[in-house]
Enzyme design. Structure first.
Site, PDB file in Angstrom:
ATOM      1  N   ASN A  19       1.025  -1.229   0.174  1.00 48.43           N
ATOM      2  CA  ASN A  19       0.001  -0.109  -0.019  1.00 48.43           C
ATOM      3  C   ASN A  19       1.015   1.298   0.202  1.00 48.43           C
ATOM      4  OD1 ASN A  19      -3.034  -0.465   0.136  1.00 48.43           O
ATOM      5  ND2 ASN A  19      -2.140  -1.968   1.523  1.00 48.43           N
ATOM      6  N   ARG A  96       0.632  -1.700  14.921  1.00 51.35           N
ATOM      7  CA  ARG A  96       0.725  -0.909  16.237  1.00 51.35           C
ATOM      8  C   ARG A  96      -0.462  -0.063  16.479  1.00 51.35           C
ATOM      9  NH1 ARG A  96       4.539  -2.127  19.758  1.00 51.35           N
ATOM     10  NH2 ARG A  96       4.751  -0.158  20.487  1.00 51.35           N
ATOM     11  N   LEU A  98      -2.469   2.978  17.770  1.00 49.94           N
ATOM     12  CA  LEU A  98      -2.115   4.345  18.051  1.00 49.94           C
ATOM     13  C   LEU A  98      -2.497   4.655  19.476  1.00 49.94           C
ATOM     14  CD1 LEU A  98      -2.392   6.464  14.808  1.00 49.94           C
ATOM     15  CD2 LEU A  98      -0.364   4.787  15.501  1.00 49.94           C
ATOM     16  N   HIS A 114      -7.901  -0.981   6.114  1.00 50.68           N
ATOM     17  CA  HIS A 114      -8.415  -2.181   6.711  1.00 50.68           C
ATOM     18  C   HIS A 114      -8.842  -3.152   5.576  1.00 50.68           C
ATOM     19  CE1 HIS A 114      -9.250  -5.098   9.651  1.00 50.68           C
ATOM     20  NE2 HIS A 114     -10.701  -5.006   9.166  1.00 50.68           N
ATOM     21  N   VAL A 149      -9.495   0.731  17.658  1.00 53.65           N
ATOM     22  CA  VAL A 149      -8.916  -0.067  16.811  1.00 53.65           C
ATOM     23  C   VAL A 149      -9.859  -0.086  15.361  1.00 53.65           C
ATOM     24  CG1 VAL A 149      -7.949  -2.416  15.931  1.00 53.65           C
ATOM     25  CG2 VAL A 149      -6.994  -1.323  17.941  1.00 53.65           C
ATOM     26  N   ASP A 150      -9.377   0.175  14.201  1.00 56.12           N
ATOM     27  CA  ASP A 150     -10.510   0.060  13.021  1.00 56.12           C
ATOM     28  C   ASP A 150     -11.618   0.722  13.322  1.00 56.12           C
ATOM     29  OD1 ASP A 150      -8.211  -1.241  11.896  1.00 56.12           O
ATOM     30  OD2 ASP A 150      -8.929  -3.439  12.424  1.00 56.12           O
TER      31      ASP A 150
HETATM   32  C1  GRF Z   1      -3.246  -4.635   3.895  1.00 56.60           C
HETATM   33  O1  GRF Z   1      -3.886  -5.766   3.542  1.00 56.60           O
HETATM   34  C2  GRF Z   1      -3.639  -3.566   4.734  1.00 56.60           C
HETATM   35  O2  GRF Z   1      -5.162  -3.544   4.511  1.00 56.60           O
HETATM   36  C3  GRF Z   1      -3.749  -4.043   6.301  1.00 56.60           C
HETATM   37  O3  GRF Z   1      -2.375  -4.649   6.308  1.00 56.60           O
HETATM   38  C4  GRF Z   1      -1.963  -5.109   4.690  1.00 56.60           C
HETATM   39  C5  GRF Z   1      -0.794  -4.687   4.687  1.00 56.60           C
HETATM   40  O4  GRF Z   1      -0.166  -4.751   3.485  1.00 56.60           O
HETATM   41  N1  GRF Z   1      -3.817  -3.158   7.188  1.00 56.60           N
HETATM   42  P1  GRF Z   1       1.023  -3.956   2.802  1.00 56.60           P
HETATM   43  O5  GRF Z   1       2.225  -3.829   3.811  1.00 56.60           O
HETATM   44  O6  GRF Z   1       0.495  -2.692   2.446  1.00 56.60           O
HETATM   45  O7  GRF Z   1       1.291  -4.866   1.550  1.00 56.60           O
END
Ligand code: GRF
Length: 206
Positions: A19, A96, A98, A114, A149-150
């Protein structure tokens, strides 16, 4: 957000960093009106660090096993973000939770992605949880980070169908493809100052 110029983005990772790569590419090719300022990893050998070093973007390792307690580690992360004059923080696989310290310092300016349609399946292994629950549609969510979280207000979501022959791997890969498209879109809205937060709702100004 800066009065003049593009907002500076700090990306926090713990692992692979796909990402992170998608966000940096989108900032560099102009889809996101922001500058990648720094990538910080709490894991010294995170695979994403090697990837980003090739791109010439600043990196920092703030190892949570070396800096204790939790508040001290977070303060160290915060110091790096401030030194780099970061305006927006993107969590990209940052494993982690926050503390209120960071949430307060960057209120409304910390984003997370997420791999499920929140509020369904928060926490770890969301793709596996969705598959085992038997939902027919899952997806991904980009949200603002709050103290839970989330949980914070949702900026954008994308849906992904669950196929009968899906495994955790195939489903995760299909969701990840959507994550890489969704996260830059959400960051662009925030960087552009186009979102308004009303309670839990994030309204997008045209
Ligand atoms: C992704 O699936 C994201 O949604 C979740 O952790 C994963 C991270 O993947 N929070 P990357 O490190 O970005 O490849």
């Amino acid at each position: 957000m800066p009065e003049i110029g593009r907002p500076r983005v700090g990306i926090l990772i713990s692992g692979r960093g796909s990402n992170m790569v998608a966000l940096i590419a989108a900032m560099r090719d102009g889809r996101v009106p922001a500058e990648p300022a720094i990538v910080i990893s709490n894991v010294p050998d995170a695979a994403g660090l090697a990837t980003v070093r090739e791109s010439g973007i600043e990196t920092a390792i703030v190892d949570h096993t070396a800096i204790k307690p939790r508040e001290a580690h977070e303060r160290a992360v915060l110091d790096v973000l401030k030194r780099q004059r970061v305006d927006i923080v993107c969590l990209a696989g940052y494993m982690r939770r926050l503390s209120p310290l960071m949430v307060e310092a960057f209120r409304g300016r910390v984003l997370n992605i997420h791999p499920a349609l929140l509020p369904s399946f928060p926490g770890l292994d969301a793709q596996e949880a969705a598959l085992h629950y038997g939902v027919k549609v899952t997806g991904c969510t980009v949200h603002l980070v709050d103290e839970q979280v989330d949980h914070g207000p949702i900026i954008l979501q994308a849906t992904v169908p669950v196929e009968d022959d899906d495994t955790v791997l195939t489903l995760s890969a299909r969701i990840l493809e959507q994550e890489h498209a969704l996260y830059p879109k959400a960051l662009a809205l925030v960087a552009d100052g186009r979102i308004e937060i009303v309670g839990r709702r994030v309204l997008v100004r045209i």
